[in-house]
Write an enzyme that holds these catalytic residues in place. Structure first.
Site, PDB file in Angstrom:
ATOM      1  N   ARG A   5       0.842  -1.183   0.000  1.00  0.00           N
ATOM      2  CA  ARG A   5       0.000   0.000   0.000  1.00  0.00           C
ATOM      3  C   ARG A   5       0.885   1.243   0.000  1.00  0.00           C
ATOM      4  NH1 ARG A   5      -4.274  -2.470  -1.187  1.00  0.00           N
ATOM      5  NH2 ARG A   5      -5.515  -3.468   0.400  1.00  0.00           N
ATOM      6  N   GLU A 109       2.122  33.562  -3.621  1.00  0.00           N
ATOM      7  CA  GLU A 109       2.709  34.065  -4.863  1.00  0.00           C
ATOM      8  C   GLU A 109       2.159  33.376  -6.121  1.00  0.00           C
ATOM      9  OE1 GLU A 109       7.130  33.973  -6.401  1.00  0.00           O
ATOM     10  OE2 GLU A 109       6.945  35.240  -4.618  1.00  0.00           O
TER      11      GLU A 109
END
Length: 155
Positions: A5, A109
């Protein structure tokens, strides 16, 4: 049987269901921004990652201010769920924000964000028509619609 997993660890996210109740029909604040994974612009509830060591409510207040410029007088956590529990350990907490006051957004930004208030009925129609495809937004909007309809029935 053994299996492998891959799990993405995540600090969690907050989602802000910012509601303007000054008109006869509540209006919900949505943000529109480009989502690279979806390869399109999406209308969605304001949201963001919780910073390391930050509590959820502080993160919700920070994200609302950064992305929209708004602050809120009243906050309440209404839902908490896993974003995609098959491979991401990310929880999302939706906060209802009321008593909104406008201000100046402080986006990061690289964020280009459009904001707009929509009447709740308009957003519900957008959800049902498949025009809103973001799970956290669908969850929050349908929660609010259900809550308001339940109040009307119980009067």
């Amino acid at each position: 049987m053994r299996g492998r997993r891959d799990i993405v660890r995540h600090t969690g996210s907050v989602v802000i269901l910012a509601v303007d109740e000054t008109q006869s029909e509540p209006r919900v604040l949505l943000v529109r921004q480009y989502r690279h994974a979806a390869q399109q612009y999406l209308w969605e509830l304001c949201a963001g990652r919780i910073d390391q060591g930050e509590n959820e409510l502080a993160g919700a207040k920070r994200e609302l201010l950064e992305e929209t410029g708004y602050t809120a007088a009243r906050w309440k956590r209404i839902l908490r769920f896993y974003a995609s529990p098959g491979f991401v350990a990310e929880t999302m907490s939706i906060y209802l924000a009321r008593g909104l006051r406008p201000g100046t957004a402080q986006p990061e930004e690289d964020e280009v964000i459009e904001i707009r208030f929509f009447p709740l009925s308009t957003i519900v129609r957008m959800v049902m028509a498949g025009r809103i495809q973001d799970g956290k937004t669908i969850s929050g909007v349908l929660w609010l619609d259900h809550k308001l309809r339940s109040r009307k029935r119980n009067r």
